[in-house]
Design a protein around this motif. Sequence first.
Motif, PDB file in Angstrom:
ATOM      1  N   THR A  53       0.829  -1.203   0.000  1.00 12.46           N
ATOM      2  CA  THR A  53       0.000   0.000   0.000  1.00 12.46           C
ATOM      3  C   THR A  53       0.860   1.248   0.000  1.00 12.46           C
ATOM      4  N   ASP A  54       0.211   2.382  -0.243  1.00 10.32           N
ATOM      5  CA  ASP A  54       0.905   3.660  -0.167  1.00 10.32           C
ATOM      6  C   ASP A  54       0.801   4.252   1.240  1.00 10.32           C
ATOM      7  N   GLY A  55       0.285   3.457   2.179  1.00  6.11           N
ATOM      8  CA  GLY A  55       0.121   3.929   3.547  1.00  6.11           C
ATOM      9  C   GLY A  55      -1.196   4.629   3.786  1.00  6.11           C
ATOM     10  N   GLU A  56      -1.973   4.793   2.743  1.00  6.41           N
ATOM     11  CA  GLU A  56      -3.268   5.463   2.871  1.00  6.41           C
ATOM     12  C   GLU A  56      -4.377   4.564   2.338  1.00  6.41           C
ATOM     13  N   ALA A  57      -4.819   4.776   1.109  1.00  9.40           N
ATOM     14  CA  ALA A  57      -5.992   4.044   0.623  1.00  9.40           C
ATOM     15  C   ALA A  57      -5.763   3.333  -0.699  1.00  9.40           C
ATOM     16  N   MET A  58      -4.505   3.241  -1.152  1.00 11.66           N
ATOM     17  CA  MET A  58      -4.247   2.642  -2.452  1.00 11.66           C
ATOM     18  C   MET A  58      -3.359   1.420  -2.317  1.00 11.66           C
ATOM     19  N   LEU A  59      -3.619   0.424  -3.168  1.00 11.71           N
ATOM     20  CA  LEU A  59      -2.701  -0.685  -3.354  1.00 11.71           C
ATOM     21  C   LEU A  59      -1.719  -0.280  -4.443  1.00 11.71           C
ATOM     22  N   VAL A  60      -0.429  -0.548  -4.224  1.00 14.74           N
ATOM     23  CA  VAL A  60       0.590  -0.151  -5.182  1.00 14.74           C
ATOM     24  C   VAL A  60       1.473  -1.332  -5.517  1.00 14.74           C
ATOM     25  N   GLY A  61       2.138  -1.238  -6.653  1.00 17.41           N
ATOM     26  CA  GLY A  61       3.107  -2.247  -7.043  1.00 17.41           C
ATOM     27  C   GLY A  61       4.458  -1.960  -6.446  1.00 17.41           C
ATOM     28  N   ALA A  62       5.435  -2.824  -6.728  1.00 16.53           N
ATOM     29  CA  ALA A  62       6.776  -2.652  -6.179  1.00 16.53           C
ATOM     30  C   ALA A  62       7.454  -1.391  -6.696  1.00 16.53           C
ATOM     31  N   ASP A  63       6.969  -0.867  -7.821  1.00 16.61           N
ATOM     32  CA  ASP A  63       7.526   0.371  -8.367  1.00 16.61           C
ATOM     33  C   ASP A  63       6.793   1.608  -7.855  1.00 16.61           C
ATOM     34  N   GLY A  64       5.798   1.407  -6.993  1.00 11.04           N
ATOM     35  CA  GLY A  64       5.050   2.531  -6.436  1.00 11.04           C
ATOM     36  C   GLY A  64       3.850   2.950  -7.245  1.00 11.04           C
ATOM     37  N   GLU A  65       3.662   2.330  -8.420  1.00 11.18           N
ATOM     38  CA  GLU A  65       2.523   2.678  -9.266  1.00 11.18           C
ATOM     39  C   GLU A  65       1.230   2.111  -8.662  1.00 11.18           C
ATOM     40  N   ARG A  66       0.160   2.903  -8.736  1.00  6.28           N
ATOM     41  CA  ARG A  66      -1.107   2.479  -8.152  1.00  6.28           C
ATOM     42  C   ARG A  66      -1.704   1.303  -8.913  1.00  6.28           C
ATOM     43  N   GLU A  67      -2.207   0.328  -8.144  1.00 12.77           N
ATOM     44  CA  GLU A  67      -2.813  -0.857  -8.737  1.00 12.77           C
ATOM     45  C   GLU A  67      -4.289  -0.988  -8.402  1.00 12.77           C
ATOM     46  N   GLY A  68      -4.726  -0.340  -7.336  1.00 10.88           N
ATOM     47  CA  GLY A  68      -6.123  -0.472  -6.948  1.00 10.88           C
ATOM     48  C   GLY A  68      -6.429   0.320  -5.698  1.00 10.88           C
ATOM     49  N   TRP A  69      -7.680   0.282  -5.321  1.00 15.93           N
ATOM     50  CA  TRP A  69      -8.157   1.031  -4.159  1.00 15.93           C
ATOM     51  C   TRP A  69      -8.366   0.063  -3.007  1.00 15.93           C
ATOM     52  N   LEU A  70      -7.948   0.444  -1.824  1.00 15.81           N
ATOM     53  CA  LEU A  70      -8.127  -0.379  -0.627  1.00 15.81           C
ATOM     54  C   LEU A  70      -9.054   0.362   0.333  1.00 15.81           C
ATOM     55  N   PRO A  71     -10.364   0.096   0.262  1.00 17.15           N
ATOM     56  CA  PRO A  71     -11.287   0.779   1.180  1.00 17.15           C
ATOM     57  C   PRO A  71     -10.925   0.488   2.632  1.00 17.15           C
ATOM     58  N   TYR A  72     -11.186   1.452   3.505  1.00 14.40           N
ATOM     59  CA  TYR A  72     -10.821   1.284   4.902  1.00 14.40           C
ATOM     60  C   TYR A  72     -11.526   0.084   5.521  1.00 14.40           C
ATOM     61  N   ARG A  73     -12.751  -0.176   5.085  1.00 14.03           N
ATOM     62  CA  ARG A  73     -13.490  -1.339   5.572  1.00 14.03           C
ATOM     63  C   ARG A  73     -12.727  -2.626   5.260  1.00 14.03           C
ATOM     64  N   GLN A  74     -12.182  -2.709   4.032  1.00 13.07           N
ATOM     65  CA  GLN A  74     -11.435  -3.898   3.637  1.00 13.07           C
ATOM     66  C   GLN A  74     -10.106  -3.969   4.379  1.00 13.07           C
ATOM     67  N   HIS A  75      -9.499  -2.809   4.601  1.00 11.70           N
ATOM     68  CA  HIS A  75      -8.252  -2.761   5.375  1.00 11.70           C
ATOM     69  C   HIS A  75      -8.460  -3.348   6.768  1.00 11.70           C
ATOM     70  N   LEU A  76      -9.543  -2.951   7.421  1.00 13.01           N
ATOM     71  CA  LEU A  76      -9.841  -3.464   8.760  1.00 13.01           C
ATOM     72  C   LEU A  76     -10.118  -4.961   8.731  1.00 13.01           C
TER      73      LEU A  76
END
Length: 247
Positions: A53-76
């Motif tokens: 993750t980017d530490g907030e709400a996004m899933l990222v790849g190893a290069d830092g590029e965004r791959e998807g959204w991580l809703p807080y509900r799913q994070h929990l």
Amino acid sequence: MTNGGVSRAEYCVIACAEAWRGGGEILASPMGVIPSVGARLARRTFAPDLLLTDGEAMLVGADGEREGWLPYRQHLALVTGGRRHVMMGASQIDRYGNQNISCIGDWQRPTRQLLGVRGAPVNTLNNPTSYWVPKHSRRVFVERVDMVCGVGYDRAAAAGPSATRFHRIPRVVSNLGVFDFATPDHAMRLASLHPGVTVDEVRAATAFDLAAPDDGIPYTREPTDGELRLIREELDPKGLRNREVGG
């Protein structure tokens, strides 16, 4: 630099990366430069299903590029279901893995105020939690922590099944070696030494007795040529890892 040009920091990156080996599709939450490089290295090599993750709400790849959204509900849901592996820091850690990042000294009148408890209890009781310590010393590896933030094996066991369901401390990585809790009473064990470090050096920097493997203490594994290229050229080309550990 040691062992043909591999730096101590690069051995630490390898040791941190190995924490996520075999974890499958879980969320990696590394804290610190070297754990972050290690998680990204694992994703690029032997753990392709690892989520970053980017530490907030996004899933990222190893290069830092965004791959998807991580809703807080799913994070929990990941956090409370044992499907996240955190690598935190530790101002103090004891033989059973109790961790302190809150204060030094008596809780009511501490001599030093630190970060606070933060999410350490939730992390340790709900998903695997490893630790990264860039400067191994008797001030960090203590007989008894001044305050329990991250829960260790002894306290989790005392609290019962609700506390032990997802509780696990896979490893502690320091600038001197790798430690685990693969002992009958879950006391900390010296699992490997970084090349150039001696057992006496580790024991002198630790305020409690460390267990050791019966068949001898191995060295932390060597990085492959491909891993070194990734670390140096793509994952950390500015060499920030060396500022965290040194040569």
